[in-house]
Design a protein around this motif. Sequence first.
Motif, PDB file in Angstrom:
ATOM      1  N   PRO A  23     121.819  58.758 -24.066  1.00  0.00           N
ATOM      2  CA  PRO A  23     120.990  59.337 -23.015  1.00  0.00           C
ATOM      3  C   PRO A  23     120.760  58.350 -21.878  1.00  0.00           C
ATOM      4  O   PRO A  23     120.512  57.158 -22.109  1.00  0.00           O
ATOM      5  CB  PRO A  23     119.679  59.663 -23.731  1.00  0.00           C
ATOM      6  N   SER A  24     120.849  58.844 -20.667  1.00  0.00           N
ATOM      7  CA  SER A  24     120.602  58.001 -19.500  1.00  0.00           C
ATOM      8  C   SER A  24     119.113  57.703 -19.378  1.00  0.00           C
ATOM      9  O   SER A  24     118.277  58.406 -19.965  1.00  0.00           O
ATOM     10  CB  SER A  24     121.070  58.728 -18.240  1.00  0.00           C
ATOM     11  N   PRO A  25     118.740  56.677 -18.611  1.00  0.00           N
ATOM     12  CA  PRO A  25     117.313  56.422 -18.371  1.00  0.00           C
ATOM     13  C   PRO A  25     116.624  57.633 -17.765  1.00  0.00           C
ATOM     14  O   PRO A  25     115.454  57.896 -18.073  1.00  0.00           O
ATOM     15  CB  PRO A  25     117.330  55.235 -17.404  1.00  0.00           C
ATOM     16  N   GLU A  26     117.347  58.374 -16.918  1.00  0.00           N
ATOM     17  CA  GLU A  26     116.766  59.564 -16.295  1.00  0.00           C
ATOM     18  C   GLU A  26     116.477  60.647 -17.332  1.00  0.00           C
ATOM     19  O   GLU A  26     115.433  61.312 -17.284  1.00  0.00           O
ATOM     20  CB  GLU A  26     117.707  60.109 -15.211  1.00  0.00           C
ATOM     21  N   VAL A  27     117.401  60.824 -18.280  1.00  0.00           N
ATOM     22  CA  VAL A  27     117.185  61.813 -19.339  1.00  0.00           C
ATOM     23  C   VAL A  27     116.040  61.384 -20.250  1.00  0.00           C
ATOM     24  O   VAL A  27     115.209  62.207 -20.672  1.00  0.00           O
ATOM     25  CB  VAL A  27     118.474  62.038 -20.154  1.00  0.00           C
ATOM     26  N   LEU A  28     115.968  60.113 -20.570  1.00  0.00           N
ATOM     27  CA  LEU A  28     114.870  59.628 -21.407  1.00  0.00           C
ATOM     28  C   LEU A  28     113.520  59.878 -20.744  1.00  0.00           C
ATOM     29  O   LEU A  28     112.547  60.243 -21.408  1.00  0.00           O
ATOM     30  CB  LEU A  28     115.057  58.145 -21.706  1.00  0.00           C
ATOM     31  N   LYS A  29     113.476  59.722 -19.425  1.00  0.00           N
ATOM     32  CA  LYS A  29     112.241  60.010 -18.688  1.00  0.00           C
ATOM     33  C   LYS A  29     111.933  61.502 -18.739  1.00  0.00           C
ATOM     34  O   LYS A  29     110.779  61.903 -18.935  1.00  0.00           O
ATOM     35  CB  LYS A  29     112.379  59.543 -17.243  1.00  0.00           C
TER      36      LYS A  29
END
Length: 429
Positions: A23-29
């Motif tokens: 998961p990308s940092p954006e998805v984790l957010k």
Amino acid sequence: MKLLTILAALMLANISIAQEYVPSPEVLKSREQFADDRFGIFIHWGIYSMFGQGEWYLNYGPQAEEYMKAAKGFYPSDFNAEEWVSAIKDAGAKYITITTRHHDGFSMFHTAENDYNIVDGTPFKRDILKEIADECHRQGIALHLYYSHLDWVRDDYPQGRTGHSTGRDSGKADWDSYYGFMNRQLTELLTNYGPIRAIWFDGWWDHDEDATPFDWHLPEQYGMIHSLQPGCMVANNHHQAPFAGEDIQIFERDLPGENTAGLSGQEVSRLPLETCNTMNGMWGYKIMDQNYKDTPTLIRYLVKAAGMGANLLLNVGPQPNGELPATALARMKEMGEWLRSYGETIYETEAGPFPAQSWGTTTRKGDRLFVHVMSPETSAILLPIETKIKKAFEYKSGKSVRMTHTGSHTVLHLDSIPTGIDHIIECRL
């Protein structure tokens, strides 16, 4: 032509990436924000609302050729995106999931793929999804898009276990054609409507009885979605344990770990969780279905979901004229009133430290434990918790609650047996 080039490049770029999903940092957010929300509204709306028989009407006898003619009479004159989103926000919901294309193949958005859509195929001529997306962005409501993996009207969709009576020519099945169609539509959805927080798939189960496992090519499709919008999550209502590339685990008509409806027996994962359910009996508008759950039942279901660390996605089936049913609006208004008083015990909370009990459940926020007493048989509330509670008090009044400790249990001694929707005790750990 430009769209095809972009799509081809994205597909090629993501074949290797999708094999091992990180998961990308954006998805984790997005996952974190989603888990904090706890409450969303599901909207099932399409030309099927005109028949007043629910969203599966086409599956039960009509020929696709005749059914599709209904689009020419679809004119939801009372649709108002601002009123919809305002009512949903007032209900205390933090996000909307709306059907962009259901199993009947009709697109509730402007697509270049065919004329069977809300703009080109109806006299209404307005892009409903664009109006809702713009209003969601204006009012700070996150937007999730439902998208059907199956199609009961297209000949190129490989026929599964549903939609056998619609008159499609199964001899014209062409997976490559259909897969390309879906991905071009998904590219439109993720390009033309601003930030989309999740794509919510449905229909994988249409091929779950195939003699040879059906390959939906999900890793490549999921990779394409994550590339088009790095913060967009993927969810799939397949009734299985989560597949690689998915960011949300869905449970249909049941809380995580339960299976009363026969659709949610899968193991509970560590992904953000969501249970979707109806206010009455159907997802799409059904004129004879007025069997709405009462407000206390809906609030308690929301509380139970939160006690399991899950969101509740509560469905509304709009009428063909574009209005949300009056009873649904009344339920939403009452839920909103309750959440304005007690939302702190639901939003941004985690599951409680022990499973639900006969009297209710718990949610937690840091060192604050919220004890939701909903169905007590006694005024003594037993908490199977080893951590010693420092103090306990009524959430609403602040009145101190007497406690006793017995081994690994704490007992909260209330003055009387509560009779309200949810009697909340706050404990400090």
